[in-house]
Write a protein that holds these residues in place. Structure first.
Motif, PDB file in Angstrom:
ATOM      1  N   ILE A 112      -5.628  26.765  -6.332  1.00 26.11           N
ATOM      2  CA  ILE A 112      -6.207  25.235  -7.376  1.00 26.11           C
ATOM      3  C   ILE A 112      -4.852  24.847  -7.605  1.00 26.11           C
ATOM      4  O   ILE A 112      -3.597  25.765  -7.539  1.00 26.11           O
ATOM      5  CB  ILE A 112      -6.196  26.473  -8.465  1.00 26.11           C
ATOM      6  N   VAL A 140      -9.320  23.689  -5.996  1.00 24.75           N
ATOM      7  CA  VAL A 140      -9.325  22.612  -7.234  1.00 24.75           C
ATOM      8  C   VAL A 140      -8.115  22.125  -7.435  1.00 24.75           C
ATOM      9  O   VAL A 140      -7.196  22.337  -7.631  1.00 24.75           O
ATOM     10  CB  VAL A 140     -10.102  23.804  -8.057  1.00 24.75           C
ATOM     11  N   TRP A 194     -13.520  20.585  -5.294  1.00 24.07           N
ATOM     12  CA  TRP A 194     -13.456  19.578  -7.352  1.00 24.07           C
ATOM     13  C   TRP A 194     -12.212  19.323  -7.808  1.00 24.07           C
ATOM     14  O   TRP A 194     -11.494  19.297  -8.173  1.00 24.07           O
ATOM     15  CB  TRP A 194     -13.752  21.206  -8.255  1.00 24.07           C
ATOM     16  N   LEU A 214     -12.440  29.304 -13.559  1.00 20.49           N
ATOM     17  CA  LEU A 214     -11.553  29.207 -12.461  1.00 20.49           C
ATOM     18  C   LEU A 214     -10.972  30.137 -12.095  1.00 20.49           C
ATOM     19  O   LEU A 214     -11.150  30.858 -10.527  1.00 20.49           O
ATOM     20  CB  LEU A 214      -9.993  28.049 -12.590  1.00 20.49           C
TER      21      LEU A 214
END
Length: 401
Positions: free
Chosen positions: A347, A324, A257, A338
């Motif tokens: 992340i 992400v 993402w 998240l």
């Protein structure tokens, strides 16, 4: 335990330009026993008269799959070009079937025949099927000395290929045009991309591309030059992008993402890391979203899925990501969203403002991970001399949930 005998209703037969003469005994037996034979008109025309019912596969290809499945219970042969499982129809048709329902008898692929004509080792030659895919899929691979075998739709597509590589600065490339390989209509001709003038190229056709010229090469390392990405200034700059991708640690087949994608540079480089990478880019500005799509298409990464919408709402009902990246739009609500992703999700988030930096500092305390401050400066004119021109510092938070 012995395996149950297979009694497939569907036989996929790979057929070459030499027609029935090139088929194996098993493939010929399947044709002799078939109740229905289906395939493109060209494939059916390569066979002698059949006792079975024949059906011409419709265009577009996908519309024929349901018709094929409706024949289940009868003995059916589906004809396909060469090796049905190498840029062919095999996996499309068999994806929803039990392995016991089908069997395949491949013929030599066009790639194998082309490599045999050219003397190119297949294992070190790029093989691309561009019948219905953009020529820009070639772009990341264009470099002097590189070789590619490319399957194309028709003669017009061969001419378009010559124009494309010339336009990218590789007009010195040699195109070996291989028509109807393996059959009585086989023809092999050589032309340069820059002066390509073959107007009577016949289908089916493949091209052996030997790349030459002085065009710009897309490098393999993360952190490609910023000029590859059209932007309005909303872009993760090259050195910082390299650090971000290193922290994201892409692995084959993973989904990213890219939140606040801007020019799409992070997502595009993620996709360029491996052919099986997947990425969804989220962008609230429709102009930037369109620009990200155009950048991806130009670099052969048109599989990038760009979502126009604001996060975190736009994240709902999306396939769960493996990684992400947050390059823009970071706020407390997004961090909260998240934080509920699956364990193991990686992340990486960047902050430029004091407010977003404070959010990352708080997340670092509460969730963990690594907090990195990046300060960059470039040499720039300073009067009659040079000095360092500093960029805004970037704070990077990276964590594995």
């Amino acid at each position: 335990m012995s395996e149950a005998p297979r009694d497939p209703w569907l036989t996929i037969v790979g057929i070459g330009e030499d027609g029935i003469a090139g088929l194996s005994e098993a493939a010929r037996s399947a044709l002799a026993e078939a109740q229905v034979v289906t395939g493109a008109a060209r494939h059916l025309g390569l066979l002698p008269a059949l006792s079975a019912e024949t059906r011409t596969w419709p265009v577009p290809f996908g519309s024929g799959v349901a018709e094929l499945m409706a024949l289940k219970g009868r003995k059916v042969v589906m004809l396909a070009s060469g090796d049905p499982f190498w840029f062919g129809a095999g996996s499309v048709v068999t994806g929803g079937l039990d392995p016991a329902e089908w069997i395949a008898h491949p013929a030599p692929s066009t790639f194998a025949l082309a490599a045999a004509r050219l003397g190119w080792p297949v294992e070190t030659t790029l093989c691309l099927g561009l019948h219905a895919a953009p020529l820009a899929h070639l772009r990341p691979h264009l470099a002097p000395g590189q070789r590619a075998l490319v399957l194309l739709r028709d003669g017009a597509a061969v001419q378009a290929l010559a124009h494309y590589v010339t336009g990218e600065g590789f007009g010195a490339s040699t195109l070996t045009v291989l028509e109807a390989l393996g059959g009585p209509r086989e023809r092999v001709r050589i032309a340069s991309a820059f002066s390509f003038d073959l107007e009577d190229v016949a289908h089916p056709v493949a091209v052996g591309l030997s790349c030459g010229g002085e065009g710009e090469v897309v490098t393999c390392a993360s952190g490609r030059d910023d000029r590859w990405f059209d932007s309005d200034g909303q872009i993760t700059k090259r050195p910082v992008r390299a650090l971000a991708l290193s922290a994201l640690a892409p692995r084959p087949g993973e989904l990213l993402w890219d939140i606040g994608t801007g020019s799409g540079s992070i997502a595009i480089e993620w996709l360029l890391a491996h052919r099986d990478m997947r990425a969804v880019a989220f962008e609230g500005d429709p102009v930037r979203a369109a620009r990200a799509r155009a950048n991806a298409a130009a670099l052969g990464a048109d599989r990038l899925h760009v979502v126009d919408g604001m996060v975190p709402a736009a994240l709902e009902n999306r396939p769960a990501p493996d990684a992400v990246f947050v390059g823009g739009g970071l706020d407390a609500a997004l961090l909260e969203r998240l934080g509920h992703l699956s364990a193991g999700t990686r992340i990486v988030a960047h902050a430029v403002t004091l407010e977003t930096e404070a959010l990352l500092a708080k997340a670092h305390v509460e969730i963990g991970g690594t907090l990195l401050r990046v300060e960059l400066a470039q040499a720039a004119p300073l009067g009659s001399r040079r000095g360092w021109k500093a960029h805004y510092p970037i704070v990077q938070w990276s964590v594995t949930l």
